[in-house]
Design a protein around this motif. Sequence first.
Motif, PDB file in Angstrom:
ATOM      1  N   GLY A  64      15.501  42.401  28.925  1.00 42.19           N
ATOM      2  CA  GLY A  64      14.220  43.031  29.303  1.00 42.19           C
ATOM      3  C   GLY A  64      13.830  43.007  30.811  1.00 42.19           C
ATOM      4  N   LEU A  65      12.643  43.378  31.056  1.00 49.58           N
ATOM      5  CA  LEU A  65      12.395  43.810  32.476  1.00 49.58           C
ATOM      6  C   LEU A  65      10.983  42.661  32.715  1.00 49.58           C
ATOM      7  CD1 LEU A  65      13.677  46.562  31.652  1.00 49.58           C
ATOM      8  CD2 LEU A  65      11.736  47.701  33.300  1.00 49.58           C
ATOM      9  N   LEU A  66      11.227  41.758  33.337  1.00 47.24           N
ATOM     10  CA  LEU A  66      10.326  40.761  33.705  1.00 47.24           C
ATOM     11  C   LEU A  66       9.217  41.562  34.459  1.00 47.24           C
ATOM     12  CD1 LEU A  66      12.101  37.464  34.013  1.00 47.24           C
ATOM     13  CD2 LEU A  66      11.204  38.439  32.107  1.00 47.24           C
ATOM     14  N   ASP A  67       7.757  40.947  34.528  1.00 46.94           N
ATOM     15  CA  ASP A  67       6.853  41.413  35.150  1.00 46.94           C
ATOM     16  C   ASP A  67       6.962  41.327  36.874  1.00 46.94           C
ATOM     17  OD1 ASP A  67       5.177  42.346  32.935  1.00 46.94           O
ATOM     18  OD2 ASP A  67       4.122  40.405  32.968  1.00 46.94           O
ATOM     19  N   ASP A  68       8.166  40.383  37.184  1.00 50.78           N
ATOM     20  CA  ASP A  68       8.176  40.338  38.630  1.00 50.78           C
ATOM     21  C   ASP A  68       9.162  41.054  39.192  1.00 50.78           C
ATOM     22  OD1 ASP A  68      10.856  39.397  37.624  1.00 50.78           O
ATOM     23  OD2 ASP A  68      10.010  37.152  38.214  1.00 50.78           O
ATOM     24  N   GLY A  69       9.412  42.324  38.424  1.00 50.05           N
ATOM     25  CA  GLY A  69      10.697  43.077  38.917  1.00 50.05           C
ATOM     26  C   GLY A  69      12.145  42.957  38.692  1.00 50.05           C
ATOM     27  N   ARG A  70      12.463  41.938  37.770  1.00 56.27           N
ATOM     28  CA  ARG A  70      13.856  41.587  37.531  1.00 56.27           C
ATOM     29  C   ARG A  70      14.055  42.078  36.188  1.00 56.27           C
ATOM     30  NH1 ARG A  70      14.372  35.365  37.391  1.00 56.27           N
ATOM     31  NH2 ARG A  70      12.226  35.366  36.729  1.00 56.27           N
ATOM     32  N   GLY A  87      19.599  42.625  37.698  1.00 56.20           N
ATOM     33  CA  GLY A  87      19.156  43.878  38.544  1.00 56.20           C
ATOM     34  C   GLY A  87      17.744  43.967  38.579  1.00 56.20           C
ATOM     35  N   THR A  88      17.250  44.893  39.349  1.00 57.21           N
ATOM     36  CA  THR A  88      15.668  44.884  39.631  1.00 57.21           C
ATOM     37  C   THR A  88      15.255  46.125  39.254  1.00 57.21           C
ATOM     38  OG1 THR A  88      15.925  45.218  41.831  1.00 57.21           O
ATOM     39  CG2 THR A  88      16.086  42.921  41.459  1.00 57.21           C
ATOM     40  N   TYR A  89      13.868  46.300  39.358  1.00 52.45           N
ATOM     41  CA  TYR A  89      13.362  47.462  39.206  1.00 52.45           C
ATOM     42  C   TYR A  89      12.025  47.652  40.225  1.00 52.45           C
ATOM     43  CZ  TYR A  89       9.622  45.521  36.081  1.00 52.45           C
ATOM     44  OH  TYR A  89       8.444  44.896  35.732  1.00 52.45           O
ATOM     45  N   GLU A  90      11.332  48.729  40.109  1.00 53.06           N
ATOM     46  CA  GLU A  90      10.027  48.875  41.083  1.00 53.06           C
ATOM     47  C   GLU A  90       9.118  49.434  39.923  1.00 53.06           C
ATOM     48  OE1 GLU A  90      10.563  51.205  44.523  1.00 53.06           O
ATOM     49  OE2 GLU A  90      12.497  50.425  44.918  1.00 53.06           O
ATOM     50  N   ALA A  91       7.806  49.089  40.367  1.00 50.28           N
ATOM     51  CA  ALA A  91       6.562  49.499  39.520  1.00 50.28           C
ATOM     52  C   ALA A  91       6.457  51.002  39.710  1.00 50.28           C
ATOM     53  CB  ALA A  91       5.509  48.729  39.903  1.00 50.28           C
ATOM     54  N   GLY A  92       6.022  51.748  38.681  1.00 52.47           N
ATOM     55  CA  GLY A  92       5.575  52.892  38.754  1.00 52.47           C
ATOM     56  C   GLY A  92       6.992  54.126  38.738  1.00 52.47           C
ATOM     57  N   VAL A  93       8.130  53.492  38.855  1.00 54.66           N
ATOM     58  CA  VAL A  93       9.364  54.529  38.570  1.00 54.66           C
ATOM     59  C   VAL A  93       9.657  54.461  37.159  1.00 54.66           C
ATOM     60  CG1 VAL A  93      11.752  54.687  39.261  1.00 54.66           C
ATOM     61  CG2 VAL A  93       9.891  54.014  40.864  1.00 54.66           C
ATOM     62  N   THR A  94      10.057  55.573  36.500  1.00 56.83           N
ATOM     63  CA  THR A  94      10.461  55.755  35.261  1.00 56.83           C
ATOM     64  C   THR A  94      12.147  55.558  35.297  1.00 56.83           C
ATOM     65  OG1 THR A  94       8.736  57.127  34.630  1.00 56.83           O
ATOM     66  CG2 THR A  94      10.887  57.161  33.358  1.00 56.83           C
ATOM     67  N   TYR A  95      12.845  54.567  34.813  1.00 60.90           N
ATOM     68  CA  TYR A  95      13.996  54.164  34.367  1.00 60.90           C
ATOM     69  C   TYR A  95      14.625  54.616  33.353  1.00 60.90           C
ATOM     70  CZ  TYR A  95      13.368  51.541  38.716  1.00 60.90           C
ATOM     71  OH  TYR A  95      13.144  51.019  39.820  1.00 60.90           O
ATOM     72  N   HIS A  96      15.930  55.173  33.292  1.00 54.65           N
ATOM     73  CA  HIS A  96      16.480  55.384  31.978  1.00 54.65           C
ATOM     74  C   HIS A  96      17.350  53.928  31.657  1.00 54.65           C
ATOM     75  CE1 HIS A  96      18.586  57.360  28.613  1.00 54.65           C
ATOM     76  NE2 HIS A  96      19.521  56.923  28.819  1.00 54.65           N
ATOM     77  N   ALA A  97      16.993  53.425  30.633  1.00 53.87           N
ATOM     78  CA  ALA A  97      17.908  52.133  30.240  1.00 53.87           C
ATOM     79  C   ALA A  97      18.849  52.475  29.293  1.00 53.87           C
ATOM     80  CB  ALA A  97      16.837  51.184  29.909  1.00 53.87           C
ATOM     81  N   ARG A  98      19.938  51.848  29.098  1.00 53.54           N
ATOM     82  CA  ARG A  98      20.812  51.819  28.209  1.00 53.54           C
ATOM     83  C   ARG A  98      21.507  50.654  27.837  1.00 53.54           C
ATOM     84  NH1 ARG A  98      25.447  56.465  27.781  1.00 53.54           N
ATOM     85  NH2 ARG A  98      23.666  57.536  26.461  1.00 53.54           N
ATOM     86  N   LEU A  99      21.627  50.283  26.510  1.00 52.94           N
ATOM     87  CA  LEU A  99      22.131  48.989  26.262  1.00 52.94           C
ATOM     88  C   LEU A  99      23.273  49.279  25.021  1.00 52.94           C
ATOM     89  CD1 LEU A  99      20.810  45.615  25.769  1.00 52.94           C
ATOM     90  CD2 LEU A  99      22.244  46.388  24.022  1.00 52.94           C
TER      91      LEU A  99
END
Length: 188
Positions: A64-70, A87-99
């Motif tokens: 998952g993506l936690l609210d704190d950007g992890r 990993g990390t992610y930034e708010a407002g950016v669309t990411y392509h996730a694959r599992l």
Amino acid sequence: GSIAAEFNLPIGSGEDYLGRFLTTFTDVPLVFDWDITARDTNEGLGGFFIRFPTPDLDMQVLMGLLDDGRVIVFSGQPAAETVMEIGTYEAGVTYHARLALDLMSDTYSVWLDGSPLLLGQPIPAHINSASIHQFGFDSNEHLESSAGNVFLLDNVSVNVDAQVPEPATLTLLGLGLAALGGRARRRR
């Protein structure tokens, strides 16, 4: 196919999305793809997760993506002590996730925008590694410290991953086809 959904989660709320298959898959590699955007990041404890059947056919989260950007996975039954940051992610950016969930090798892998975050990790015991008949997304802002968030989900797809031949196999195949093509031209 493409499924678009907005999960607008005030504090104390949660939402689920369930994708049921028309069959039960066993001994196949499955690839789950989706686009995800988090409107905000915050220090609250909430997030957006992908979940799978457990050995007793209930559902439980894996990544998952936690609210704190992890970006995280759970190495065991979901709890603070089983969280692995990958990993990390930034708010407002669309990411392509694959599992990729490989029921043949009992492993899974995670990518974000094509970058590998985790490769060939054993499927934890709380996830059914023998068969899968459904999957789901789970957004959660229920815990006391949750601050709420909005997640946008789009382009959800699940595919049985046909094994790609190794590069050496492709080269040999290509050389063989080239030889056959050259031979056919000489005969004309």
